[in-house]
Design a protein around this motif. Structure first.
Motif, mmCIF file in Angstrom:
data_model
loop_
_atom_site.group_PDB
_atom_site.id
_atom_site.type_symbol
_atom_site.label_atom_id
_atom_site.label_comp_id
_atom_site.label_asym_id
_atom_site.label_seq_id
_atom_site.Cartn_x
_atom_site.Cartn_y
_atom_site.Cartn_z
ATOM 1 N N GLY A 28 6.712 3.195 5.768
ATOM 2 C CA GLY A 28 6.057 3.866 6.897
ATOM 3 C C GLY A 28 6.483 5.314 7.030
ATOM 4 O O GLY A 28 5.672 6.183 7.382
ATOM 5 N N ALA A 29 7.756 5.601 6.739
ATOM 6 C CA ALA A 29 8.249 6.989 6.805
ATOM 7 C C ALA A 29 7.556 7.867 5.771
ATOM 8 O O ALA A 29 7.352 9.060 6.003
ATOM 9 C CB ALA A 29 9.766 7.019 6.611
ATOM 10 N N GLN A 30 7.171 7.287 4.645
ATOM 11 C CA GLN A 30 6.400 8.047 3.658
ATOM 12 C C GLN A 30 5.082 8.507 4.272
ATOM 13 O O GLN A 30 4.677 9.653 4.091
ATOM 14 C CB GLN A 30 6.098 7.188 2.429
ATOM 15 N N LYS A 31 4.424 7.613 4.985
ATOM 16 C CA LYS A 31 3.135 7.931 5.591
ATOM 17 C C LYS A 31 3.271 8.906 6.751
ATOM 18 O O LYS A 31 2.498 9.852 6.871
ATOM 19 C CB LYS A 31 2.452 6.651 6.087
ATOM 20 N N LEU A 32 4.239 8.660 7.616
ATOM 21 C CA LEU A 32 4.354 9.458 8.831
ATOM 22 C C LEU A 32 4.970 10.832 8.603
ATOM 23 O O LEU A 32 4.526 11.823 9.184
ATOM 24 C CB LEU A 32 5.199 8.703 9.866
ATOM 25 N N PHE A 33 6.010 10.896 7.775
ATOM 26 C CA PHE A 33 6.802 12.121 7.661
ATOM 27 C C PHE A 33 6.844 12.719 6.265
ATOM 28 O O PHE A 33 7.435 13.782 6.067
ATOM 29 C CB PHE A 33 8.248 11.854 8.120
ATOM 30 N N GLY A 34 6.271 12.047 5.290
ATOM 31 C CA GLY A 34 6.324 12.532 3.921
ATOM 32 C C GLY A 34 7.676 12.325 3.268
ATOM 33 O O GLY A 34 7.956 12.883 2.221
ATOM 34 N N TRP A 35 8.526 11.506 3.877
ATOM 35 C CA TRP A 35 9.850 11.240 3.311
ATOM 36 C C TRP A 35 9.724 10.372 2.063
ATOM 37 O O TRP A 35 8.738 9.685 1.857
ATOM 38 C CB TRP A 35 10.734 10.527 4.318
ATOM 39 N N PHE A 36 10.739 10.404 1.235
ATOM 40 C CA PHE A 36 10.833 9.554 0.040
ATOM 41 C C PHE A 36 9.637 9.738 -0.891
ATOM 42 O O PHE A 36 9.171 8.783 -1.507
ATOM 43 C CB PHE A 36 10.989 8.071 0.429
ATOM 44 N N GLY A 37 9.136 10.958 -0.974
ATOM 45 C CA GLY A 37 8.024 11.251 -1.871
ATOM 46 C C GLY A 37 6.655 10.884 -1.331
ATOM 47 O O GLY A 37 5.675 10.884 -2.073
ATOM 48 N N GLY A 38 6.569 10.584 -0.053
ATOM 49 C CA GLY A 38 5.288 10.199 0.540
ATOM 50 C C GLY A 38 4.411 11.393 0.862
ATOM 51 O O GLY A 38 4.834 12.546 0.769
ATOM 52 N N GLY A 39 3.192 11.098 1.260
ATOM 53 C CA GLY A 39 2.214 12.147 1.518
ATOM 54 C C GLY A 39 2.191 12.666 2.937
ATOM 55 O O GLY A 39 1.466 13.613 3.236
ATOM 56 N N GLY A 40 2.967 12.068 3.841
ATOM 57 C CA GLY A 40 2.876 12.464 5.243
ATOM 58 C C GLY A 40 1.499 12.110 5.790
ATOM 59 O O GLY A 40 0.674 11.507 5.105
ATOM 60 N N ILE A 41 1.245 12.494 7.016
ATOM 61 C CA ILE A 41 -0.042 12.173 7.640
ATOM 62 C C ILE A 41 -1.202 12.827 6.892
ATOM 63 O O ILE A 41 -2.232 12.195 6.668
ATOM 64 C CB ILE A 41 -0.047 12.586 9.137
ATOM 65 N N LEU A 61 -1.817 7.161 10.558
ATOM 66 C CA LEU A 61 -0.905 7.075 11.701
ATOM 67 C C LEU A 61 -0.672 5.617 12.113
ATOM 68 O O LEU A 61 0.474 5.188 12.291
ATOM 69 C CB LEU A 61 -1.450 7.883 12.878
ATOM 70 N N VAL A 62 -1.746 4.853 12.239
ATOM 71 C CA VAL A 62 -1.624 3.451 12.648
ATOM 72 C C VAL A 62 -0.830 2.658 11.607
ATOM 73 O O VAL A 62 0.082 1.898 11.957
ATOM 74 C CB VAL A 62 -3.014 2.822 12.897
ATOM 75 N N ALA A 63 -1.152 2.827 10.332
ATOM 76 C CA ALA A 63 -0.434 2.108 9.275
ATOM 77 C C ALA A 63 1.035 2.524 9.241
ATOM 78 O O ALA A 63 1.924 1.680 9.111
ATOM 79 C CB ALA A 63 -1.091 2.359 7.922
ATOM 80 N N GLY A 64 1.300 3.826 9.374
ATOM 81 C CA GLY A 64 2.677 4.312 9.352
ATOM 82 C C GLY A 64 3.504 3.786 10.507
ATOM 83 O O GLY A 64 4.657 3.370 10.323
ATOM 84 N N VAL A 65 2.918 3.769 11.699
ATOM 85 C CA VAL A 65 3.637 3.253 12.871
ATOM 86 C C VAL A 65 3.868 1.748 12.723
ATOM 87 O O VAL A 65 4.956 1.244 13.033
ATOM 88 C CB VAL A 65 2.881 3.584 14.177
ATOM 89 N N ALA A 66 2.852 1.011 12.253
ATOM 90 C CA ALA A 66 3.007 -0.437 12.074
ATOM 91 C C ALA A 66 4.094 -0.739 11.044
ATOM 92 O O ALA A 66 4.901 -1.654 11.241
ATOM 93 C CB ALA A 66 1.683 -1.057 11.655
#
Length: 183
Positions: A28-41, A61-66
């Motif tokens: 989820g942190a990858q989705k929300l914040f781009g951490w760990f190589g994620g894309g962020g929102i 946002l919904v997937a990242g928060v869930a």
């Protein structure tokens, strides 16, 4: 005479919750914040749009928060029915994206998100065990009725989301076919 030894079942649930919750929170942190190589929102939103989840940023946002919220709560053993149901719902959406690639993850299949979702749903049903915040709080947020209610609510949301995605994908395919005929 009772033993104050560690209970194997409760210790196993703690390990399962901590491991699964940690993985989900990182995802989820990858989705929300781009951490760990994620894309962020932004990046995740663009990806979500490309696979039919529109609007992309809202779905990211919904997937990242869930995932992140559900993962942190699972790891803590807090509001376990709701946490497990939320995480399972997010993983159902991911499973739908990967399903056309078959089962195994090395081919891009749904093995990994399905396993995380099943584990999260199982924790929602089983409960957090004695070594949890829910237990310390007297199970105020982990009542017997909460697991079926949370899972049913999540199922309704997942079905609505997947239905909307199906329509978006079908409309995109029809538009692509129409564009082919214009050439």
């Amino acid at each position: 005479m009772t033993c104050s030894c560690l209970d194997r079942r409760d210790l196993g649930l703690l390990l399962l919750r901590a491991g699964t919750g940690g993985v989900l929170a990182a995802h989820g942190a990858q989705k929300l914040f781009g951490w760990f190589g994620g894309g962020g929102i932004e990046g995740t939103g663009a990806f979500m749009e490309s696979v039919g989840y529109a609007p992309g940023k809202l779905n990211a946002l919904v997937a990242g928060v869930a995932e992140m919220g559900g993962g942190v709560l699972l790891a803590l053993g807090l509001a376990t029915p709701a946490a497990g149901a939320a995480a399972a719902g997010a993983m159902a959406g991911a499973t739908a994206v990967h399903a056309p690639n078959g089962f195994f993850s090395q081919a891009g299949g749904y093995e990994y998100p399905a396993f995380l979702g099943l584990t999260a749903a199982s924790l929602a049903v089983t409960g957090p065990g004695r070594y949890s915040t829910d237990h310390a709080l007297g199970h105020t947020l982990n009542r017997t009725w909460m697991a079926p209610a949370a899972l049913a609510g999540t199922a309704i949301g997942v079905l609505a989301t997947l239905g909307a995605r199906k329509r978006t994908v079908e409309e995109g395919a029809e538009g692509a076919e129409g564009a082919e005929g214009v050439r």
